[in-house]
Design an enzyme around this catalytic site. Structure first.
Site, short mmCIF file in Angstrom:
data_model
loop_
_atom_site.label_atom_id
_atom_site.label_comp_id
_atom_site.label_asym_id
_atom_site.label_seq_id
_atom_site.Cartn_x
_atom_site.Cartn_y
_atom_site.Cartn_z
N ASN A 12 39.33 42.22 68.98
CA ASN A 12 40.53 41.57 69.81
C ASN A 12 41.68 40.93 68.92
OD1 ASN A 12 39.16 41.16 72.31
ND2 ASN A 12 37.68 40.12 71.18
N SER A 53 46.79 31.39 61.80
CA SER A 53 45.97 30.29 61.72
C SER A 53 45.80 29.67 60.36
CB SER A 53 44.47 30.76 62.31
OG SER A 53 43.49 29.48 62.07
N TYR A 73 37.51 35.31 60.94
CA TYR A 73 38.45 34.95 61.70
C TYR A 73 39.56 34.58 60.84
CZ TYR A 73 41.36 31.78 64.40
OH TYR A 73 42.27 31.38 64.89
N LYS A 107 43.31 36.97 60.93
CA LYS A 107 44.44 36.21 60.99
C LYS A 107 45.44 36.89 59.81
CE LYS A 107 44.16 34.58 64.86
NZ LYS A 107 45.05 35.11 65.97
N1 LIG Z 1 44.31 26.21 69.30
C1 LIG Z 1 44.51 26.07 68.17
O1 LIG Z 1 44.59 25.03 67.63
C2 LIG Z 1 44.77 27.43 67.26
C3 LIG Z 1 44.86 28.64 67.80
N2 LIG Z 1 45.16 29.63 67.05
C4 LIG Z 1 45.46 31.04 67.58
O2 LIG Z 1 46.25 30.98 68.68
C5 LIG Z 1 45.93 31.89 69.86
C6 LIG Z 1 45.52 31.35 71.03
O3 LIG Z 1 44.58 30.26 70.84
P1 LIG Z 1 44.03 29.20 71.82
O4 LIG Z 1 44.97 29.32 73.05
O5 LIG Z 1 43.57 28.25 71.40
O6 LIG Z 1 42.68 30.38 72.37
P2 LIG Z 1 42.28 30.50 73.90
O7 LIG Z 1 40.72 30.97 73.95
O8 LIG Z 1 42.60 29.18 74.75
O9 LIG Z 1 43.12 31.21 74.55
C7 LIG Z 1 43.36 32.85 74.06
C8 LIG Z 1 43.52 33.66 75.36
O10 LIG Z 1 43.61 35.01 74.97
C9 LIG Z 1 42.92 35.73 76.00
N3 LIG Z 1 42.15 36.90 75.24
C10 LIG Z 1 41.20 37.08 74.29
N4 LIG Z 1 41.24 38.21 73.89
C11 LIG Z 1 42.10 39.16 74.51
C12 LIG Z 1 42.33 40.53 74.75
N5 LIG Z 1 41.55 41.29 73.97
N6 LIG Z 1 43.30 40.90 75.40
C13 LIG Z 1 43.78 39.95 76.42
N7 LIG Z 1 43.79 38.77 76.31
C14 LIG Z 1 42.71 38.20 75.45
C15 LIG Z 1 41.84 34.93 76.50
O11 LIG Z 1 41.40 35.29 77.82
C16 LIG Z 1 42.57 33.50 76.64
O12 LIG Z 1 43.03 33.25 77.80
C17 LIG Z 1 44.71 32.61 69.13
O13 LIG Z 1 45.34 33.90 68.64
C18 LIG Z 1 44.23 31.49 68.13
O14 LIG Z 1 43.66 32.33 66.96
C19 LIG Z 1 45.48 29.40 65.55
C20 LIG Z 1 45.25 28.23 65.22
C21 LIG Z 1 45.02 27.10 66.01
O1 LIG Z 2 42.47 28.49 64.20
C1 LIG Z 2 41.99 27.58 64.73
O2 LIG Z 2 42.01 26.55 64.02
C2 LIG Z 2 41.68 25.31 64.91
C3 LIG Z 2 41.36 24.07 63.94
O3 LIG Z 2 40.29 24.65 63.12
P1 LIG Z 2 39.04 23.53 63.14
O4 LIG Z 2 38.21 24.28 62.45
O5 LIG Z 2 39.76 22.34 62.62
O6 LIG Z 2 38.58 23.18 64.31
C4 LIG Z 2 40.84 25.49 65.93
O7 LIG Z 2 40.30 24.24 66.75
C5 LIG Z 2 40.94 26.74 66.78
O8 LIG Z 2 40.05 26.87 67.72
C6 LIG Z 2 41.25 27.87 66.01
O9 LIG Z 2 41.56 28.92 66.96
#
Ligand SMILES: NC(=O)C1=CN([C@@H]2O[C@H](COP(=O)(O)OP(=O)(O)OC[C@H]3O[C@@H](n4cnc5c(N)ncnc54)[C@H](O)[C@@H]3O)[C@@H](O)[C@H]2O)C=CC1
Ligand SMILES: O=C1O[C@H](COP(=O)(O)O)[C@@H](O)[C@H](O)[C@H]1O
Length: 257
Positions: A84, A109, A146, A150
């Site tokens: 993914n 990330s 993970y 990234k």
């Molecule tokens: N939420 C956070 O605090 C952080 C998020 N990120 C990065 O930001 C991005 C989004 O994260 P979130 O919105 O929190 O995650 P999330 O899980 O809420 O959203 C990810 C979305 O991507 C879709 N998805 C996953 N694999 C897929 C694939 N192979 N093809 C098409 N769609 C796919 C899922 O269905 C989901 O809707 C990720 O890449 C994550 O690693 C990075 C650091 C922190």
């Molecule tokens: O990359 C990500 O980082 C956030 C923050 O990390 P955490 O270990 O402090 O929770 C995480 O919440 C998120 O799911 C992840 O995609």
């Protein structure tokens, strides 16, 4: 920007934060492997980011891409991040080049650099008197697979920039939470990214001119060990939130407008 913007992972948390702030500002083409659950701005493509043909089709006529789709779990197994996150990022960058897209903003990330948080430095480095700042020029130091995925995405972006001319910004997102910073979690408060700062930051990723950049995606927290200077300089990022302005769930000190 008149041409559509492709947002992958549109149904997730970061996607919703971006759309919450910018729904009306762009012509969106949304993409996720899960179908939409409610109303959404723009077209919605259900596809997997590892499916080159579907992604290339989704890029037709697109000027810019925000690539969020992937497995966001720090504990995700190798099989999942390989498919993914790494294969998905490679497919998106390659399709962007083939479709003549100008720029891609890639969701990296904090976990790409988590190992800078050594036993000797923590928890002091999470506090506002501590002077360490990672600024995006340091080498990746992941603490999990993970984070490795990234760092690989950032390197793929570098390759597609240098060899294929794609403009790429990698945003090392901190900890995105809605409404208020994480509670009783110093690390999370130091890397908090509010929803409105998240939307503004990705807006800047769409509007600014750059070549290849790695920036940190956090609010202007008093506690911080990530510098936001490069995001300000290269993108014009002007965050409005600060985890220090909250007491639990309550905002106690509104930052100046
Ligand atoms: N939420 C956070 O605090 C952080 C998020 N990120 C990065 O930001 C991005 C989004 O994260 P979130 O919105 O929190 O995650 P999330 O899980 O809420 O959203 C990810 C979305 O991507 C879709 N998805 C996953 N694999 C897929 C694939 N192979 N093809 C098409 N769609 C796919 C899922 O269905 C989901 O809707 C990720 O890449 C994550 O690693 C990075 C650091 C922190
Ligand atoms: O990359 C990500 O980082 C956030 C923050 O990390 P955490 O270990 O402090 O929770 C995480 O919440 C998120 O799911 C992840 O995609």
């Amino acid at each position: 920007m008149d041409d559509p913007v492709l947002l992958t992972g549109a149904g997730g948390r970061v996607g919703q934060a971006i759309l919450g702030g910018l729904a009306d500002d762009y012509e969106w083409r949304l993409l996720d492997r899960e179908p939409p659950t409610g109303e959404h701005p723009g077209e919605y493509v259900v596809a997997d980011v590892t499916d080159y043909d579907a992604i290339r089709d989704a890029m037709e006529g697109v000027s810019a891409v925000i690539h969020l789709a992937g497995d966001p779990r720090p504990e995700a197994p190798w099989s999942s991040v390989l498919e993914n996150n790494i294969d998905g990022a490679k497919t998106v960058f390659e399709a962007a080049v083939d479709a003549g897209v100008e720029k891609v903003a890639f969701a990296s990330s904090n976990h790409a650099v988590g190992a800078y948080e050594t036993d000797e430095r923590t928890p002091e480095m999470y506090r506002d008197h501590h002077e360490l700042r990672l600024d995006g020029t340091e080498l990746p130091r992941p603490t999990n697979l993970y984070g490795v995925s990234k760092a690989a995405g950032e390197t793929l972006g570098r390759y597609y920039h240098d060899q294929h001319g794609l403009d790429v910004v990698c945003v090392r997102i901190g900890n995105l939470t809605e409404g208020h910073p994480p509670i009783d979690y110093e690390r999370g408060q130091a890397m908090w990214l509010s929803y409105r700062d998240c939307a503004h930051l990705f807006d800047r990723c769409l509007q600014a001119d750059y070549d290849y950049e790695i920036v940190y995606g956090i609010s202007d927290n008093d506690r911080k060990y990530y510098s936001i200077e490069r995001a300000k300089e290269a993108l014009g990022y002007e965050p409005r939130d600060n985890s220090a302005h909250f007491d639990g769930e309550e905002r106690v000190d509104e930052p100046e407008a």
